[in-house]
Design a protein around this motif. Structure first.
Motif, PDB file in Angstrom:
ATOM      1  N   ILE A 124       0.806  -1.247  -0.013  1.00 42.88           N
ATOM      2  CA  ILE A 124       0.104  -0.001  -0.151  1.00 42.88           C
ATOM      3  C   ILE A 124       0.892   1.290   0.043  1.00 42.88           C
ATOM      4  CG2 ILE A 124      -1.926   1.297   1.000  1.00 42.88           C
ATOM      5  CD1 ILE A 124      -2.810  -1.531   2.278  1.00 42.88           C
ATOM      6  N   ARG A 125       1.633   1.511   1.012  1.00 45.80           N
ATOM      7  CA  ARG A 125       2.204   2.620   1.292  1.00 45.80           C
ATOM      8  C   ARG A 125       3.481   2.565   2.274  1.00 45.80           C
ATOM      9  NH1 ARG A 125      -0.751   8.143   0.999  1.00 45.80           N
ATOM     10  NH2 ARG A 125      -0.457   8.208   3.107  1.00 45.80           N
ATOM     11  N   GLY A 126       4.611   3.199   1.919  1.00 49.57           N
ATOM     12  CA  GLY A 126       5.561   3.215   3.172  1.00 49.57           C
ATOM     13  C   GLY A 126       6.407   2.381   3.129  1.00 49.57           C
ATOM     14  N   PRO A 178      -2.512   3.649   8.950  1.00 52.69           N
ATOM     15  CA  PRO A 178      -2.009   4.979   8.601  1.00 52.69           C
ATOM     16  C   PRO A 178      -1.662   4.875   6.916  1.00 52.69           C
ATOM     17  CG  PRO A 178      -0.690   4.566  10.404  1.00 52.69           C
ATOM     18  CD  PRO A 178      -1.817   3.315  10.231  1.00 52.69           C
ATOM     19  N   SER A 179      -1.201   3.933   6.397  1.00 50.56           N
ATOM     20  CA  SER A 179      -0.914   3.616   5.038  1.00 50.56           C
ATOM     21  C   SER A 179      -1.979   3.592   4.136  1.00 50.56           C
ATOM     22  CB  SER A 179      -0.226   2.339   5.009  1.00 50.56           C
ATOM     23  OG  SER A 179      -0.941   1.193   5.151  1.00 50.56           O
ATOM     24  N   GLU A 180      -3.267   3.534   4.730  1.00 52.11           N
ATOM     25  CA  GLU A 180      -4.559   3.489   3.953  1.00 52.11           C
ATOM     26  C   GLU A 180      -5.195   5.163   4.163  1.00 52.11           C
ATOM     27  OE1 GLU A 180      -5.698  -0.863   5.242  1.00 52.11           O
ATOM     28  OE2 GLU A 180      -6.954   0.903   6.105  1.00 52.11           O
ATOM     29  N   LEU A 181      -4.378   6.134   4.732  1.00 51.35           N
ATOM     30  CA  LEU A 181      -4.880   7.425   4.593  1.00 51.35           C
ATOM     31  C   LEU A 181      -4.427   8.592   3.785  1.00 51.35           C
ATOM     32  CD1 LEU A 181      -5.109   7.986   8.669  1.00 51.35           C
ATOM     33  CD2 LEU A 181      -6.759   6.928   7.265  1.00 51.35           C
ATOM     34  N   SER A 182      -5.090   9.375   3.453  1.00 47.46           N
ATOM     35  CA  SER A 182      -4.453  10.384   2.587  1.00 47.46           C
ATOM     36  C   SER A 182      -3.445  11.463   3.375  1.00 47.46           C
ATOM     37  CB  SER A 182      -5.617  11.385   1.976  1.00 47.46           C
ATOM     38  OG  SER A 182      -6.043  12.159   2.940  1.00 47.46           O
ATOM     39  N   LEU A 204      -4.057  11.944   7.369  1.00 46.16           N
ATOM     40  CA  LEU A 204      -2.619  11.643   8.212  1.00 46.16           C
ATOM     41  C   LEU A 204      -2.202  12.695   9.281  1.00 46.16           C
ATOM     42  CD1 LEU A 204       0.148   9.867   6.220  1.00 46.16           C
ATOM     43  CD2 LEU A 204      -0.881   8.818   8.243  1.00 46.16           C
TER      44      LEU A 204
END
Lengths: 377, 253
Positions: A344-346, B140-144, B148
C-alpha cells in the motif's frame, strides 16, 4: 461512605468527591485525565447501590474538567443507563459547559465502529477474504503475465532493449556461485550420510543411483528454486513495491505503459531462460559432491561413478528438471510481483511485501514440488 | 507587569559539522497563547523545535519549559515533561504497524490506568474532533496526506497536554480543512488553556490563530511581536513574507 445529616459525602479520590442530596449528585473539585479511572470505577460502584433510578449530576461545584473527564462523565452515564438508571447533567460554569459541548462523545458518529463478529463469522470472513483478495488476484495477475508473456514474444518493440540481459544477469548469472556451492555441499553430505548404510549392505555402488536420482529429480531443482526465491523473489517484490510506493508504477501507466509488460514480463523471460541452466549446474555440482564423498568414503573412483551414472540417468529426469524449472521460475516471479503490486504505502509496506513474497514463494515451490513429484512418479 | 513565560529560549546557539545553524535565538512563549515560528527554509525553525523537544543537546544558551531549565532535567523529569506536551509532526509520524485508533490510544494506554472502553470512547471523541471517526480501524498507510495530519493531531492532543508543538500542521491541506484545523486549535487553546508553539508558513492560519510571531533568519530572531506588529513591521524579511496579503488585496481591486 460517611453520613452527615441528610447528605452523603463520598470521596472518589483525593481530587474528586460528590455529595448526594435529593436525587442529585453534586460533583466537586476536578475531573481530569489522571483521576478519571478512579472516578468511573468508584462512582459506578456507589451509584449502582442506589434504589432511586432517576438521578441528576450537578456540575455547579466542579472546578475543572478536561476531555478525558467529559468522556468519563458520558461513559458513566451510558453504563448506568444500561443498568436502568436515567442520568441527567445540570449546571456547571461556562467553561465546564463549553468543554462538555466540545468534547461530548455523543456528538461523534459511532455507527462506523466495527461490530465484533462471532467466531464462525470471523472464520468465514477470513476465508472469503483469502479467496477474493489473494487467490483471485493472484490468478488474475498470472493470467495477465501469461498473456503478455506470450504476446510480447512476437513484438520486439514491446520489449525494453537490454532489459532481458540485465534481468538474466541479476536472476541467473549472479546466482550461479551460491547455487553451485550449496548444491555441491548438499550432494556431498547426502552421499556421506548414506555411505555408512550402503557399506553395511555391501551396496557401495548404489551411492551413484542415490545421488543422481536424488539430485536430478528432487534436490537440484528444489535447492535452486529456494535460493532463487530468496535472492530474486525478494528483489522482485522489493523493486516493484518501491516502484509502487514512489508512484513509479502510476507514472508508467499514465505514460501509456503497462507495468506488467514493462516490469514483470522481462523478469519472467529471464527467469524462465536462466532457471533450467541453474538447475543443470545445481545437479552437476550436487553429483560432483556425491562423487567426492563416494571417492573418499566408499572407494568408488570417478571413472566407475561416471560409468554407473550413464546407466542411472534417464531422459525423464532431465525432462522433470526442465518442467520444474519452468514452474518454479513462474511461481517465483509471479509471487514476487504479486506482493510487490499489493503493497500500500511506506517503507514498512515494502519490507513486509519482501518478506511475505519470499515465504510464500518458497512455500508454493515446495507445494508444486510435491505435486510434480506425484505427477512424474 | 511582565507576562508569565511558559517557554523561555535565551541565546540559543547550535552548530552541526562546523556549520552554524543557530547563532543567537531568544524568544518567549506565554501561557494560553499561540506562538508561531516563521522563517525561510533552512533558517533553523525545526532545529529550534527539536531543541525545545529535548531531541538535541543544548550546545549554547538556555531553554526553560514550564519554568525549568531543560538541560538540567533528569531522565525522569524529561519523561514528566513529555507527558505534558503533545507533538504534531509534519509527516504525521504515526506508527504504521498500528491502526489509527491504536496510534491515538497509545499514550493513554501507556500512561494512564483508564479502562479500555473509556480509552476507546476518548479516542473516538478525539478522532471526531478532527473529523476522522471512520479512520479508527484503518492503518496509516490507508489514509491520505491530509487525513494523516489530522490523525497525528488527534494523537498529539489525546492527553490534553498543556503544551502543544506543531511542525507545519497546515502544509498540504486545502483551505477549508485548514480553517477547520485552525478553529480546532483555537478551541483547544481556549477551552483547555493550551499553549501552542507552531512552525507554519500558512499566512491565513497565522492571521487566524497567532498571538505572537517569532521570525527567524540565518539562525537569528529578526522579529518578535504580535501579528499586528508583524503586519506593520519594517523588518525586510517580515515585510516580504506578509507582502502576499497586499498582493491579494491588489487582485481584489
Amino acid at each position: 461512605m460517611s453520613k452527615k445529616t441528610s447528605r452523603y459525602y463520598i470521596a472518589l479520590d483525593e481530587d474528586t468527591l460528590y455529595t448526594y442530596e435529593n436525587h442529585t449528585l453534586y460533583l466537586t473539585r476536578s475531573l481530569l485525565i489522571h483521576n478519571c479511572d478512579r472516578f468511573t470505577k468508584k462512582l459506578l460502584k456507589e451509584v449502582r447501590r442506589f434504589k432511586v433510578k432517576n438521578l441528576v449530576f450537578n456540575l455547579d461545584k466542579l472546578e475543572d474538567i478536561d476531555s478525558a473527564g467529559v468522556t468519563a462523565l458520558f461513559f458513566v452515564k451510558n453504563k448506568l443507563r444500561d443498568d436502568g438508571f436515567h442520568i441527567r447533567f445540570e449546571g456547571g460554569g461556562e467553561s465546564i459547559q463549553k468543554k462538555i459541548e466540545l468534547f461530548k462523545p455523543e456528538k461523534y458518529d459511532r455507527a462506523l465502529k466495527v461490530k465484533k463478529s462471532g467466531f464462525f463469522e470471523h472464520i468465514g470472513d477470513e476465508v472469503l477474504y483469502f479467496f477474493t483478495s489473494y487467490v483471485y488476484s493472484y490468478l488474475i495477475l498470472a493470467a495477465n503475465v501469461a498473456y503478455w508473456g506470450v504476446a510480447d514474444l512476437f513484438k520486439s518493440k514491446a520489449r525494453r532493449e537490454g532489459e532481458f540481459t540485465n534481468q538474466a544477469v541479476l536472476i541467473g548469472v549472479n546466482a550461479v556461485l551460491i547455487v553451485v556451492f550449496m548444491s555441491f555441499v548438499i550432494g556431498l553430505v547426502l552421499a556421506l550420510q548414506s555411505s555408512q548404510q550402503l557399506r553395511n549392505f555391501g551396496a557401495n555402488i548404489f551411492i551413484v543411483d542415490l545421488t543422481v536420482v536424488a539430485m536430478m529429480s528432487q534436490m537440484g531443482p528444489l535447492i535452486t528454486a529456494i535460493l532463487v526465491a530468496g535472492r530474486s523473489g525478494s528483489a522482485i517484490a522489493a523493486e516493484i513495491a518501491t516502484m509502487k510506493v514512489t508512484s513509479e508504477l502510476d507514472a508508467l501507466t499514465t505514460m501509456g505503459l503497462n507495468p506488467i509488460r514493462f516490469v514483470v514480463v522481462p523478469k519472467l523471460y529471464a527467469s524462465l531462460v536462466t532457471m533450467p541452466f541453474l538447475i543443470i549446474l545445481a545437479n552437476s555440482a550436487g553429483i560432483a559432491g556425491g562423487a567426492t564423498a563416494a571417492y573418499f568414503y566408499l572407494d568408488i573412483t570417478p571413472e566407475v561413478f561416471i560409468n554407473r551414472m550413464g546407466d542411472v540417468m534417464k531422459n525423464k529426469d532431465l525432462l522433470t528438471g526442465f518442467v520444474k524449472s519452468q514452474v518454479y521460475a513462474s511461481l517465483i516471479v509471479l509471487t514476487g510481483s504479486f506482493y510487490g503490486f499489493r503493497v500500500i504505502r511506506g517503507a514498512e509496506g515494502v519490507g513486509k511485501a519482501t518478506t511475505t513474497a519470499v515465504v510464500v514463494a518458497i512455500s508454493l515451490v515446495i507445494i508444486a514440488d510435491s505435486a510434480l513429484g506425484l505427477l512424474f512418479y | 507587569m511582565e507576562k508569565e513565560k511558559i517557554i523561555e529560549v535565551k541565546n540559543l546557539g547550535a552548530s552541526f559539522d562546523g556549520f552554524n545553524v543557530l547563532s543567537d535565538v531568544t524568544f518567549n512563549a506565554h501561557p494560553g497563547e499561540v506562538t508561531i515560528i516563521l522563517g525561510s527554509s533552512g533558517c533553523g525553525k525545526s532545529t529550534v523545535l527539536r531543541h525545545l523537544l529535548g531531541l538535541y543537546p543544548i550546545q549554547k544558551g538556555h531553554i526553560s519549559v514550564l519554568g525549568k531549565d531543560i538541560s538540567q532535567f533528569t531522565e525522569q523529569e524529561q519523561k514528566q515533561l513529555y507527558l505534558q506536551m503533545g507533538v504534531f509532526y509534519q509527516n504525521g509520524a504515526l506508527l504504521n504497524s498500528m491502526t489509527v485508533g491504536d496510534n491515538v490510544a497509545l499514550p493513554l494506554k501507556q500512561h494512564t490506568f483508564l479502562p479500555d472502553n473509556l480509552i476507546e470512547d476518548i479516542v473516538f471523541m478525539k478522532l471526531g474532533l478532527v473529523n476522522l471517526e471512520d479512520a479508527y480501524h484503518r492503518y496509516p498507510s490507508e489514509l491520505s496526506g491530509g487525513m494523516l495530519k489530522r490523525a497525528a493531531l488527534a494523537r498529539a492532543i489525546v492527553m490534553d497536554p498543556p503544551l502543544l508543538f506543531c511542525d507545519e500542521p497546515g502544509a498540504g491541506l486545502d483551505p477549508i480543512s485548514l480553517e477547520s484545523l485552525d478553529n480546532l486549535i483555537l478551541n483547544l487553546k481556549e477551552q483547555l488553556g493550551m499553549t501552542i508553539l507552531m512552525v507554519t508558513h500558512e499566512v491565513s492560519s497565522i492571521l487566524r490563530i497567532a498571538n505572537k510571531i517569532v521570525y527567524l533568519d540565518h539562525g537569528q530572531v529578526v522579529f518578535e511581536g504580535s501579528v499586528r506588529d508583524a503586519l506593520s513591521s519594517d523588518v525586510e524579511q517580515v515585510k516580504q513574507f506578509f507582502s502576499v496579503i497586499n498582493e491579494g488585496q491588489k487582485l481584489n481591486l
